[in-house]
Motif scaffolding. Structure first.
Motif, PDB file in Angstrom:
ATOM      1  N   PRO A 184      -4.048   0.039  15.567  1.00  0.00           N
ATOM      2  CA  PRO A 184      -4.760  -0.839  16.505  1.00  0.00           C
ATOM      3  C   PRO A 184      -3.855  -1.966  16.994  1.00  0.00           C
ATOM      4  N   LYS A 185      -3.996  -2.307  18.255  1.00  0.00           N
ATOM      5  CA  LYS A 185      -3.245  -3.408  18.844  1.00  0.00           C
ATOM      6  C   LYS A 185      -3.766  -4.724  18.291  1.00  0.00           C
ATOM      7  N   CYS A 186      -2.849  -5.603  17.906  1.00  0.00           N
ATOM      8  CA  CYS A 186      -3.235  -6.940  17.450  1.00  0.00           C
ATOM      9  C   CYS A 186      -3.589  -7.807  18.656  1.00  0.00           C
ATOM     10  N   SER A 187      -4.321  -8.875  18.404  1.00  0.00           N
ATOM     11  CA  SER A 187      -4.765  -9.735  19.501  1.00  0.00           C
ATOM     12  C   SER A 187      -3.597 -10.410  20.217  1.00  0.00           C
ATOM     13  N   PHE A 188      -2.472 -10.573  19.520  1.00  0.00           N
ATOM     14  CA  PHE A 188      -1.333 -11.251  20.120  1.00  0.00           C
ATOM     15  C   PHE A 188      -0.375 -10.283  20.830  1.00  0.00           C
ATOM     16  N   GLU A 189      -0.698  -8.993  20.853  1.00  0.00           N
ATOM     17  CA  GLU A 189       0.150  -7.985  21.491  1.00  0.00           C
ATOM     18  C   GLU A 189      -0.407  -7.596  22.860  1.00  0.00           C
ATOM     19  N   ILE A 190       0.454  -7.560  23.859  1.00  0.00           N
ATOM     20  CA  ILE A 190       0.082  -7.142  25.206  1.00  0.00           C
ATOM     21  C   ILE A 190       0.962  -5.953  25.587  1.00  0.00           C
ATOM     22  N   PRO A 191       0.399  -4.767  25.784  1.00  0.00           N
ATOM     23  CA  PRO A 191       1.216  -3.610  26.164  1.00  0.00           C
ATOM     24  C   PRO A 191       1.898  -3.827  27.516  1.00  0.00           C
ATOM     25  N   ILE A 192       3.157  -3.445  27.594  1.00  0.00           N
ATOM     26  CA  ILE A 192       3.912  -3.481  28.842  1.00  0.00           C
ATOM     27  C   ILE A 192       4.628  -2.148  29.001  1.00  0.00           C
ATOM     28  N   GLN A 193       4.595  -1.586  30.177  1.00  0.00           N
ATOM     29  CA  GLN A 193       5.295  -0.323  30.442  1.00  0.00           C
ATOM     30  C   GLN A 193       6.690  -0.629  30.951  1.00  0.00           C
ATOM     31  N   ALA A 194       7.681  -0.055  30.290  1.00  0.00           N
ATOM     32  CA  ALA A 194       9.085  -0.254  30.673  1.00  0.00           C
ATOM     33  C   ALA A 194       9.563   0.911  31.530  1.00  0.00           C
ATOM     34  N   GLY A 195      10.482   0.631  32.440  1.00  0.00           N
ATOM     35  CA  GLY A 195      11.051   1.678  33.284  1.00  0.00           C
ATOM     36  C   GLY A 195      10.094   2.206  34.338  1.00  0.00           C
ATOM     37  N   VAL A 196       9.179   1.373  34.784  1.00  0.00           N
ATOM     38  CA  VAL A 196       8.161   1.814  35.740  1.00  0.00           C
ATOM     39  C   VAL A 196       8.786   2.280  37.051  1.00  0.00           C
ATOM     40  N   ALA A 197       9.900   1.676  37.431  1.00  0.00           N
ATOM     41  CA  ALA A 197      10.555   2.046  38.693  1.00  0.00           C
ATOM     42  C   ALA A 197      11.033   3.489  38.702  1.00  0.00           C
ATOM     43  N   LEU A 198      11.119   4.115  37.538  1.00  0.00           N
ATOM     44  CA  LEU A 198      11.682   5.464  37.428  1.00  0.00           C
ATOM     45  C   LEU A 198      10.617   6.548  37.275  1.00  0.00           C
ATOM     46  N   THR A 199       9.341   6.188  37.346  1.00  0.00           N
ATOM     47  CA  THR A 199       8.281   7.178  37.139  1.00  0.00           C
ATOM     48  C   THR A 199       7.051   6.807  37.959  1.00  0.00           C
ATOM     49  N   ASP A 200       6.253   7.825  38.291  1.00  0.00           N
ATOM     50  CA  ASP A 200       4.977   7.584  38.966  1.00  0.00           C
ATOM     51  C   ASP A 200       3.833   7.404  37.977  1.00  0.00           C
ATOM     52  N   ARG A 201       4.093   7.658  36.696  1.00  0.00           N
ATOM     53  CA  ARG A 201       3.057   7.557  35.674  1.00  0.00           C
ATOM     54  C   ARG A 201       2.809   6.100  35.299  1.00  0.00           C
ATOM     55  N   ARG A 202       1.568   5.743  35.067  1.00  0.00           N
ATOM     56  CA  ARG A 202       1.210   4.391  34.675  1.00  0.00           C
ATOM     57  C   ARG A 202       0.416   4.452  33.371  1.00  0.00           C
ATOM     58  N   ILE A 203       0.900   3.746  32.353  1.00  0.00           N
ATOM     59  CA  ILE A 203       0.261   3.808  31.038  1.00  0.00           C
ATOM     60  C   ILE A 203      -0.088   2.419  30.481  1.00  0.00           C
ATOM     61  N   ALA A 204       0.112   1.370  31.282  1.00  0.00           N
ATOM     62  CA  ALA A 204      -0.222   0.011  30.830  1.00  0.00           C
ATOM     63  C   ALA A 204      -0.600  -0.826  32.038  1.00  0.00           C
ATOM     64  N   ALA A 205      -1.302  -1.909  31.778  1.00  0.00           N
ATOM     65  CA  ALA A 205      -1.702  -2.805  32.866  1.00  0.00           C
ATOM     66  C   ALA A 205      -0.540  -3.688  33.320  1.00  0.00           C
ATOM     67  N   VAL A 206       0.327  -4.069  32.377  1.00  0.00           N
ATOM     68  CA  VAL A 206       1.486  -4.893  32.707  1.00  0.00           C
ATOM     69  C   VAL A 206       2.674  -3.960  32.945  1.00  0.00           C
ATOM     70  N   LEU A 207       3.315  -4.092  34.094  1.00  0.00           N
ATOM     71  CA  LEU A 207       4.395  -3.203  34.499  1.00  0.00           C
ATOM     72  C   LEU A 207       5.677  -4.000  34.700  1.00  0.00           C
ATOM     73  N   ASP A 208       6.795  -3.431  34.255  1.00  0.00           N
ATOM     74  CA  ASP A 208       8.051  -4.194  34.307  1.00  0.00           C
ATOM     75  C   ASP A 208       8.729  -4.151  35.664  1.00  0.00           C
ATOM     76  N   ASN A 209       8.049  -3.604  36.696  1.00  0.00           N
ATOM     77  CA  ASN A 209       8.635  -3.605  38.042  1.00  0.00           C
ATOM     78  C   ASN A 209       7.931  -4.587  38.966  1.00  0.00           C
ATOM     79  N   GLN A 210       7.105  -5.460  38.402  1.00  0.00           N
ATOM     80  CA  GLN A 210       6.377  -6.438  39.203  1.00  0.00           C
ATOM     81  C   GLN A 210       7.150  -7.743  39.258  1.00  0.00           C
ATOM     82  N   GLY A 211       7.249  -8.345  40.430  1.00  0.00           N
ATOM     83  CA  GLY A 211       7.992  -9.587  40.573  1.00  0.00           C
ATOM     84  C   GLY A 211       9.476  -9.376  40.330  1.00  0.00           C
ATOM     85  N   GLU A 212      10.169 -10.425  39.884  1.00  0.00           N
ATOM     86  CA  GLU A 212      11.603 -10.306  39.595  1.00  0.00           C
ATOM     87  C   GLU A 212      11.787  -9.378  38.398  1.00  0.00           C
TER      88      GLU A 212
END
Length: 213
Positions: free
Chosen positions: A7-35
Motif C-alpha cells: 500500500p502507498k503511504c500517505s507521504f508518497e505520491i506516484p510519478i511516472q518517469a520517462g513519459v515523453a517516450l511512451t503513450d501509456r499513462r500510469i500515474a497522475a503526476v507525469l515527468d514531462n509536465q512543465g520544465e
C-alpha cells in the motif's frame, strides 16, 4: 507486474518517469509536465523524476524511491521526521570498493570522465570524490529524502555534472549500459553527502525490494 502489492503511504505520491517516450499513462503526476528532461529517461532512469521533483515539488521534505525499491519507513517514522533534526534519509549499500565495483559492472571510461568532470566543475569536491571512490559503501539507487533546501543544493550540483558527462560520453548500444547516467548519479550522491557530512545529519533507512512476477 510485481509479486507483492505494498500500500502507498500517505507521504508518497506516484510519478511516472520517462513519459515523453511512451503513450501509456500510469500515474497522475507525469515527468514531462512543465520544465523537464523526460526525454532523457533511457540514460537518466529515475533521475528524470528527480529533476521534475526539484523543479516542481513544494513540500518541506522531498525525495525519491522506486516502484520496486521502497524506503522501509512507516507513517509514524515519517511523522517524527518532520519534527526531528534529520536533514537527509538514504539507504546504504556495502561493496568491496566503490570505483572497483562500478568498473566491474559498467564502463571504466565513464567513471573516469565523471570524476574528471566533478573536479573541473566543482574542485572543492576533489577530496570527497577521492575518498568515496576508494571507500566500501555508497548511498544507493538514487533514493533519498531531504529537506527542500538541501535537495535544491544537491540538484544544482548534480545535474550540471551529468549533462557534461552525457555530452562527453554520448550513446551506448547496450540498453543496460545506456543507463550510465543513472548509475553514475548513485555514486555522485555519496560524494555530495561526504562533502557536506559535517553540515547535514543523515539517517540510514532500510529498503524493501519487490520482485517481479
Amino acid at each position: 507486474m510485481l509479486k507483492e502489492e505494498i500500500p502507498k503511504c500517505s507521504f508518497e505520491i506516484p510519478i511516472q518517469a520517462g513519459v515523453a517516450l511512451t503513450d501509456r499513462r500510469i500515474a497522475a503526476v507525469l515527468d514531462n509536465q512543465g520544465e523537464n528532461i523526460s526525454e532523457k529517461n533511457r540514460k537518466y532512469c529515475e533521475l528524470t523524476a528527480l529533476y521534475w521533483i526539484w523543479k516542481h515539488g513544494k513540500a518541506g521534505y522531498l525525495g525519491l524511491s522506486h516502484y520496486r525499491r521502497r524506503f522501509d519507513i512507516s507513517e509514524e517514522m515519517a511523522a517524527k521526521l518532520l519534527d526531528s533534526d534529520i536533514d537527509v534519509v538514504v539507504t546504504v549499500l556495502n561493496v568491496k570498493g566503490v570505483k572497483q565495483q562500478y568498473c566491474s559492472d559498467h564502463m571504466e571510461m565513464d567513471w573516469n570522465i565523471c570524476m574528471k568532470t566533478v573536479v573541473e566543475l566543482f574542485p572543492q569536491y576533489r577530496d570527497a570524490a577521492a575518498k568515496i571512490e576508494k571507500g566500501n559503501y555508497y548511498y544507493a539507487y538514487n533514493m533519498l529524502i531531504a529537506r527542500r533546501e538541501i535537495l535544491d543544493q544537491y540538484c544544482e550540483w548534480l545535474f550540471p555534472i551529468l549533462f557534461q558527462c552525457e555530452k562527453e560520453i554520448g550513446e551506448r548500444d547496450d540498453p543496460y549500459q545506456e543507463r550510465y547516467i543513472g548509475f553514475l548519479a548513485e555514486r555522485l550522491m555519496t560524494i555530495f553527502l561526504e562533502r557536506h557530512r559535517k553540515e547535514y545529519k543523515l539517517a540510514i533507512a532500510k529498503k524493501h525490494f519487490i520482485m517481479d512476477r
